[in-house]
Design a protein around this motif. Structure first.
Motif, PDB file in Angstrom:
ATOM      1  N   ALA A  28      45.164  43.726 -35.761  1.00 55.59           N
ATOM      2  CA  ALA A  28      44.770  44.878 -34.676  1.00 55.59           C
ATOM      3  C   ALA A  28      45.988  45.757 -34.665  1.00 55.59           C
ATOM      4  O   ALA A  28      47.128  45.579 -34.887  1.00 55.59           O
ATOM      5  N   LEU A  29      45.799  47.061 -34.615  1.00 54.63           N
ATOM      6  CA  LEU A  29      46.564  48.136 -34.451  1.00 54.63           C
ATOM      7  C   LEU A  29      47.136  48.244 -32.954  1.00 54.63           C
ATOM      8  O   LEU A  29      46.225  48.603 -32.161  1.00 54.63           O
ATOM      9  N   PHE A  30      48.497  47.909 -32.699  1.00 60.60           N
ATOM     10  CA  PHE A  30      48.890  48.122 -31.539  1.00 60.60           C
ATOM     11  C   PHE A  30      49.701  49.554 -31.559  1.00 60.60           C
ATOM     12  O   PHE A  30      50.999  49.663 -32.027  1.00 60.60           O
ATOM     13  N   VAL A  31      49.244  50.481 -30.712  1.00 62.13           N
ATOM     14  CA  VAL A  31      49.747  51.875 -30.643  1.00 62.13           C
ATOM     15  C   VAL A  31      50.710  51.920 -29.493  1.00 62.13           C
ATOM     16  O   VAL A  31      49.946  52.139 -28.145  1.00 62.13           O
ATOM     17  N   PRO A  32      52.088  52.074 -29.301  1.00 63.80           N
ATOM     18  CA  PRO A  32      52.703  52.246 -28.053  1.00 63.80           C
ATOM     19  C   PRO A  32      52.408  53.728 -27.327  1.00 63.80           C
ATOM     20  O   PRO A  32      51.634  54.403 -28.163  1.00 63.80           O
ATOM     21  N   CYS A  33      52.483  53.610 -26.139  1.00 61.93           N
ATOM     22  CA  CYS A  33      51.880  54.966 -25.225  1.00 61.93           C
ATOM     23  C   CYS A  33      52.531  56.021 -25.617  1.00 61.93           C
ATOM     24  O   CYS A  33      51.777  57.139 -25.735  1.00 61.93           O
ATOM     25  N   TYR A  34      54.067  55.965 -25.895  1.00 65.24           N
ATOM     26  CA  TYR A  34      54.630  57.489 -26.217  1.00 65.24           C
ATOM     27  C   TYR A  34      54.106  57.900 -27.643  1.00 65.24           C
ATOM     28  O   TYR A  34      54.228  59.002 -27.830  1.00 65.24           O
ATOM     29  N   VAL A  35      53.899  56.825 -28.393  1.00 64.69           N
ATOM     30  CA  VAL A  35      53.392  57.290 -29.937  1.00 64.69           C
ATOM     31  C   VAL A  35      51.930  57.972 -30.010  1.00 64.69           C
ATOM     32  O   VAL A  35      51.554  59.095 -30.291  1.00 64.69           O
ATOM     33  N   ASP A  36      51.175  57.451 -28.679  1.00 61.98           N
ATOM     34  CA  ASP A  36      49.655  57.864 -28.637  1.00 61.98           C
ATOM     35  C   ASP A  36      49.816  59.219 -27.919  1.00 61.98           C
ATOM     36  O   ASP A  36      49.060  60.124 -28.549  1.00 61.98           O
ATOM     37  N   TYR A  85      43.489  37.861 -33.038  1.00 62.70           N
ATOM     38  CA  TYR A  85      43.688  38.431 -34.553  1.00 62.70           C
ATOM     39  C   TYR A  85      44.514  37.848 -35.101  1.00 62.70           C
ATOM     40  O   TYR A  85      45.544  37.070 -34.741  1.00 62.70           O
ATOM     41  N   ASP A  86      44.700  37.916 -36.452  1.00 60.55           N
ATOM     42  CA  ASP A  86      45.529  37.229 -37.514  1.00 60.55           C
ATOM     43  C   ASP A  86      46.913  37.820 -37.250  1.00 60.55           C
ATOM     44  O   ASP A  86      47.967  37.151 -37.432  1.00 60.55           O
ATOM     45  N   TYR A  87      46.821  39.312 -37.219  1.00 61.59           N
ATOM     46  CA  TYR A  87      48.254  39.585 -37.079  1.00 61.59           C
ATOM     47  C   TYR A  87      48.074  40.852 -36.131  1.00 61.59           C
ATOM     48  O   TYR A  87      46.939  41.658 -35.972  1.00 61.59           O
ATOM     49  N   ILE A  88      49.154  41.630 -35.640  1.00 65.31           N
ATOM     50  CA  ILE A  88      49.013  42.579 -34.593  1.00 65.31           C
ATOM     51  C   ILE A  88      50.267  43.493 -35.316  1.00 65.31           C
ATOM     52  O   ILE A  88      51.507  42.959 -35.296  1.00 65.31           O
ATOM     53  N   VAL A  89      49.888  44.735 -35.788  1.00 66.23           N
ATOM     54  CA  VAL A  89      50.815  45.647 -36.166  1.00 66.23           C
ATOM     55  C   VAL A  89      51.241  46.760 -35.407  1.00 66.23           C
ATOM     56  O   VAL A  89      50.303  47.504 -34.964  1.00 66.23           O
ATOM     57  N   CYS A  90      52.415  47.109 -35.314  1.00 62.14           N
ATOM     58  CA  CYS A  90      53.033  48.168 -34.526  1.00 62.14           C
ATOM     59  C   CYS A  90      53.897  49.281 -35.095  1.00 62.14           C
ATOM     60  O   CYS A  90      54.723  48.602 -35.794  1.00 62.14           O
ATOM     61  N   ILE A 103      57.439  42.811 -27.000  1.00 64.53           N
ATOM     62  CA  ILE A 103      56.211  41.805 -27.138  1.00 64.53           C
ATOM     63  C   ILE A 103      56.841  40.427 -27.648  1.00 64.53           C
ATOM     64  O   ILE A 103      56.468  39.293 -27.114  1.00 64.53           O
ATOM     65  N   LYS A 104      57.423  40.531 -28.657  1.00 65.72           N
ATOM     66  CA  LYS A 104      57.851  39.391 -29.397  1.00 65.72           C
ATOM     67  C   LYS A 104      58.861  38.364 -28.461  1.00 65.72           C
ATOM     68  O   LYS A 104      58.630  37.052 -28.667  1.00 65.72           O
ATOM     69  N   GLU A 105      59.422  38.996 -27.726  1.00 68.54           N
ATOM     70  CA  GLU A 105      60.570  38.241 -26.952  1.00 68.54           C
ATOM     71  C   GLU A 105      60.110  38.261 -25.524  1.00 68.54           C
ATOM     72  O   GLU A 105      60.758  37.232 -24.729  1.00 68.54           O
ATOM     73  N   HIS A 106      59.483  39.181 -24.964  1.00 70.62           N
ATOM     74  CA  HIS A 106      59.248  39.039 -23.506  1.00 70.62           C
ATOM     75  C   HIS A 106      57.689  39.001 -23.130  1.00 70.62           C
ATOM     76  O   HIS A 106      57.522  39.124 -21.584  1.00 70.62           O
ATOM     77  N   ARG A 120      52.861  36.440 -29.534  1.00 71.87           N
ATOM     78  CA  ARG A 120      54.277  36.633 -29.772  1.00 71.87           C
ATOM     79  C   ARG A 120      54.759  36.442 -31.305  1.00 71.87           C
ATOM     80  O   ARG A 120      55.444  36.745 -32.026  1.00 71.87           O
ATOM     81  N   LYS A 121      53.884  35.227 -31.921  1.00 75.67           N
ATOM     82  CA  LYS A 121      54.188  34.880 -33.358  1.00 75.67           C
ATOM     83  C   LYS A 121      53.513  35.608 -34.236  1.00 75.67           C
ATOM     84  O   LYS A 121      53.798  35.690 -35.326  1.00 75.67           O
ATOM     85  N   ARG A 122      52.684  36.179 -33.749  1.00 72.36           N
ATOM     86  CA  ARG A 122      51.773  37.186 -34.574  1.00 72.36           C
ATOM     87  C   ARG A 122      51.980  38.825 -34.746  1.00 72.36           C
ATOM     88  O   ARG A 122      51.372  39.536 -35.550  1.00 72.36           O
ATOM     89  N   VAL A 123      52.868  39.225 -33.844  1.00 65.81           N
ATOM     90  CA  VAL A 123      53.070  40.755 -33.774  1.00 65.81           C
ATOM     91  C   VAL A 123      54.296  40.989 -34.765  1.00 65.81           C
ATOM     92  O   VAL A 123      55.183  40.500 -34.684  1.00 65.81           O
ATOM     93  N   TYR A 124      54.043  42.211 -35.463  1.00 66.78           N
ATOM     94  CA  TYR A 124      55.001  42.738 -36.542  1.00 66.78           C
ATOM     95  C   TYR A 124      55.225  44.118 -36.417  1.00 66.78           C
ATOM     96  O   TYR A 124      54.439  44.754 -36.053  1.00 66.78           O
ATOM     97  N   GLU A 125      56.329  44.532 -36.559  1.00 66.64           N
ATOM     98  CA  GLU A 125      56.742  45.779 -37.046  1.00 66.64           C
ATOM     99  C   GLU A 125      55.936  46.231 -38.419  1.00 66.64           C
ATOM    100  O   GLU A 125      55.963  45.563 -38.936  1.00 66.64           O
ATOM    101  N   LEU A 126      55.663  47.548 -38.441  1.00 65.11           N
ATOM    102  CA  LEU A 126      54.956  47.917 -39.447  1.00 65.11           C
ATOM    103  C   LEU A 126      55.794  47.602 -41.158  1.00 65.11           C
ATOM    104  O   LEU A 126      55.212  46.898 -41.699  1.00 65.11           O
ATOM    105  N   THR A 127      57.004  47.838 -40.956  1.00 59.53           N
ATOM    106  CA  THR A 127      57.552  47.606 -42.354  1.00 59.53           C
ATOM    107  C   THR A 127      57.852  46.118 -42.705  1.00 59.53           C
ATOM    108  O   THR A 127      57.890  45.881 -43.889  1.00 59.53           O
TER     109      THR A 127
END
Length: 247
Positions: free
Chosen positions: A4-12, A69-74, A83-86, A100-107
């Motif tokens: 799943a692609l997580f796009v922050p509001c300010y990026v959008d 989803y298997d992973y969430i990428v942002c 998301i990972k901590e809060h 929280r265990k499945r969310v990853y920053e892109l790089t």
């Protein structure tokens, strides 16, 4: 894998090209990408302002959109770390823990999960890499210079694969840019001076572009560059990794 692609509001709202580049890059690497259309703010601005108790609605909506989803990428270190901590929910805490265990920053996703070792990308420019505080000291996508430990940088590792790109050295690799979410509002003068110092370091070393895994930092630095009428531009790391040019 189902991502799943997580796009922050300010990026959008301000930097949609970075979100598009993230999608295209992941698809080029063979990932099945889904975009939950009802997603909205993750709640970080409220939490940073001391109103985390008012983020329940954002948390529950995030869970509803991203569970399964298997992973969430942002393409944002700060939102990923939030998301990972809060991410919590009195009604759905088990699901919150799973997300929280499945969310990853892109790089970090590209390096740690996909284990990318080759990219068809070309960006023939001198580039300075800004290490954001959330990415550096929260997600640990790069090593902190104050630690006596082996150096590493996941964004730099990927940028080194880009044909024609020259990663310029900086005098201070991991200084804060001064944005800090609400810090730039309540401490405007200090924030501006920190940003100017950060920009000066890149300019002094000949950077034509400043890149980062955090567009919030780049937005702050871009404002300073524009006021200085500088030719230096900001660009999200995904846009570089997805870029191919014959220039």
């Amino acid at each position: 894998m189902k991502v799943a692609l997580f796009v922050p509001c300010y990026v959008d709202q301000f930097y949609p090209k970075a979100a598009i580049a993230t999608l295209e890059l992941l698809e080029k690497l063979g990932v099945e990408v889904h975009y939950p259309k009802n997603q909205t703010c993750c709640g970080q601005p409220m939490a940073n302002s001391g109103y985390e108790h008012l983020t329940t609605g954002c948390n529950n909506l995030f869970i509803d959109n991203f569970i399964g989803y298997d992973y969430i990428v942002c393409p944002s270190g700060s939102c990923t770390l939030h998301i990972k901590e809060h991410l919590h929910s009195p009604e759905q805490e088990e699901k919150a823990v799973d997300i929280r265990k499945r969310v990853y920053e892109l790089t970090e996703f590209l390096v740690d999960v996909l284990k990318v070792d080759n990219l068809k990308a070309r960006f023939p420019y001198k580039v300075g890499l800004h290490n954001s505080c959330h990415g550096l000291r929260g997600l640990r996508i790069s090593q902190m210079s104050e630690l006596v430990a082996p150096a590493f940088s996941k964004p730099a590792q990927l940028l080194d694969m880009v044909e024609g790109l020259e990663l310029v050295p900086l005098s201070r690799n991991d200084d804060c840019c001064g944005f800090g979410g609400t810090f730039c509002v309540v401490e405007e003068a200090v924030s501006s001076k920190m940003g100017i110092d950060r920009v000066d370091d890149h300019i002094e070393h000949g950077a034509q572009y400043i890149t980062s895994a955090d567009l919030s930092c780049l937005m702050h630095l871009e404002g300073i560059l524009r006021r200085q009428k500088s030719d230096v531009k900001v660009i999200h790391v995904a846009e570089i990794l997805n870029h191919y040019s014959n220039e």
